[in-house]
Design an enzyme around this catalytic site. Structure first.
Site, PDB file in Angstrom:
ATOM      1  N   TYR A 170      58.833 -12.015  10.228  1.00  0.00           N
ATOM      2  CA  TYR A 170      58.711 -11.295  11.466  1.00  0.00           C
ATOM      3  C   TYR A 170      59.196 -12.175  12.673  1.00  0.00           C
ATOM      4  O   TYR A 170      59.233 -13.170  12.514  1.00  0.00           O
ATOM      5  CB  TYR A 170      57.175 -10.612  11.921  1.00  0.00           C
ATOM      6  CG  TYR A 170      56.203 -11.472  11.462  1.00  0.00           C
ATOM      7  CD1 TYR A 170      55.760 -12.258  12.472  1.00  0.00           C
ATOM      8  CD2 TYR A 170      55.337 -11.504  10.336  1.00  0.00           C
ATOM      9  CE1 TYR A 170      54.728 -13.230  12.200  1.00  0.00           C
ATOM     10  CE2 TYR A 170      54.231 -12.277  10.185  1.00  0.00           C
ATOM     11  CZ  TYR A 170      53.963 -13.161  11.296  1.00  0.00           C
ATOM     12  OH  TYR A 170      52.913 -14.004  10.862  1.00  0.00           O
ATOM     13  N   HIS A 220      59.297 -17.248  10.339  1.00  0.00           N
ATOM     14  CA  HIS A 220      60.488 -16.768  11.183  1.00  0.00           C
ATOM     15  C   HIS A 220      61.868 -17.266  11.032  1.00  0.00           C
ATOM     16  O   HIS A 220      61.942 -18.387  10.487  1.00  0.00           O
ATOM     17  CB  HIS A 220      60.336 -17.495  12.643  1.00  0.00           C
ATOM     18  CG  HIS A 220      58.747 -17.112  13.182  1.00  0.00           C
ATOM     19  ND1 HIS A 220      58.403 -15.801  13.425  1.00  0.00           N
ATOM     20  CD2 HIS A 220      58.073 -18.021  13.981  1.00  0.00           C
ATOM     21  CE1 HIS A 220      56.937 -15.735  13.694  1.00  0.00           C
ATOM     22  NE2 HIS A 220      57.014 -16.934  14.047  1.00  0.00           N
TER      23      HIS A 220
END
Ligand code: NAG
Ligand code: NAG
Ligand code: NAG
Ligand code: NAG
Length: 335
Positions: A261, A311
């Protein structure tokens, strides 16, 4: 006849000159860097007189038509912040969102949201884009490249100043500025704020919504997957919630599903791109020696937040650079 017209022109010009001079004078007294203010306000003046674009700034982020890459990704009708009304998530969004941190026995989302908006205001904010608005925003990341960069005046001159996670300003004003209008965080990265700053919570699970209710009222929640602040100092009339639907849109439309995410930095940048007319970005990326550390830490923690596993830092940075390349945002790279 022409003589009178000429005199009128001269009078108008003289008046304009006076206004500009006065403005410059006023702002050079008020702020540290008068030259910047001169340009900013002279441009704003001319913009307001002749503007016909989607906003009253010299450039508007939302001017999507001029770039197909941007137009393909940008959707201004997805609301970045949650309200009672837009908090109804599609099944798909809800599933994706619950999966982010795999909460085991989540409380009833609808009921939690209902309770949440009894504690914080339920308002549609910042969706007032139009030809009369020029909202300038600074997104201040936490990179060590801010050390010694002396961006304080530039940052503080923006209408909206967004900081994130543990970012301090005290002791770093010269480089990062002193004002904060919005501070983006999640329960595990929370810190106390002053009364004038909006806390923007990024929720990753239903428990995070329960946490903010608790942290502003009873203080009963002390643990998520790790210990968290049980109480937080923040003005609850200014608390805002990052919309899970917008979160998913950012991930899919802008990162094309890369990484698990998006990071807080990227989510904050996307918030700015959607609620601001002009976006300037500070403190993103590595410092001049390629070190990744926070501006308030020393270099020994290099690499600390580059590859956290969840990430895709390279992809996020690439999209950020592309936005700058297309003049959608302006990046200040520091030192
Ligand atoms: C933009 O978002 C709105 C609201 O979520 C949605 O209905 C619409 O289909 C989206 N537009 C595009 C082009 O994806
Ligand atoms: C959550 O609560 C609402 C309102 O009380 C109820 O209608 C709904 O069925 C509940 N959802 C679940 C999954 O239990
Ligand atoms: C903070 O602001 C609110 C209004 O938004 C006000 O009611 C409250 O008294 C303020 N608190 C402090 C400590 O200034
Ligand atoms: C971003 O990545 C694309 C494709 O991977 C590449 O073509 C482009 O040059 C990169 N842009 C920047 C600004 O790094």
């Amino acid at each position: 006849m022409t003589f009178i017209e000429d005199r009128r022109k001269i009078r108008t010009l003289a008046l304009l000159f006076c206004v500009v001079t006065f403005t410059t004078f006023l702002f050079s007294y008020t702020f540290r860097d008068p030259s910047l203010y001169f340009f900013k306000y002279a441009f704003r003046l001319s913009d307001n007189l002749f503007s016909k674009g989607p906003c009253a700034c010299r450039r508007c982020v939302a001017e999507a038509e001029d770039d197909p890459w941007f137009a393909e990704r940008f959707n201004q009708s997805v609301h970045p912040l949650m309200t009672r009304e837009n908090s109804v998530l599609s099944d798909e969004t809800f599933k994706w969102w619950q999966w982010l941190q795999s909460e085991r026995q989540p409380a009833n989302f609808t009921e939690v949201v209902e309770e949440l908006f009894r504690v914080i205001p339920d308002e549609v904010l910042y969706m007032d884009a139009g030809p009369k608005r020029c909202r300038t925003c600074a997104v201040v990341g936490n990179s060590g490249n801010l050390k010694g960069a002396r961006y304080g005046g530039l940052i503080d001159s923006c209408d909206v100043i967004i900081r994130m996670n543990q970012a301090p300003t005290t002791g770093f004003e010269e480089d990062v500025g002193a004002r904060t209008t919005h501070h983006v965080m999640y329960p595990e990265s929370a810190m106390d704020l002053d009364n004038t700053t909006s806390l923007v919570l990024i929720p990753f699970k239903t428990l995070d919504l329960q946490w903010i209710i608790s942290a502003l009222t009873t203080g009963t929640i002390k643990h998520t997957y790790t210990p968290v602040m049980s109480r937080i100092k923040a003005n609850k009339d200014k608390v805002l919630i990052y919309n899970p639907t917008f979160f998913k849109y950012t991930y899919e439309s802008w990162l094309e599903g890369h990484g698990r995410y998006p990071s807080t930095g990227f989510l904050s940048l996307m918030l700015a791109v959607h609620i601001c007319d002009e976006v300037t970005v500070f403190g993103f990326g590595a410092d001049q020696n390629g070190n990744w550390h926070h501006y308030w830490e020393d270099n020994s923690l290099a690499g600390a937040f580059r590859h956290t596993g969840v990430h895709d830092g390279d992809r996020e940075y690439n999209v950020t650079l592309q936005l700058a390349d297309k003049h959608k945002i302006q990046m200040f790279r520091g030192r």
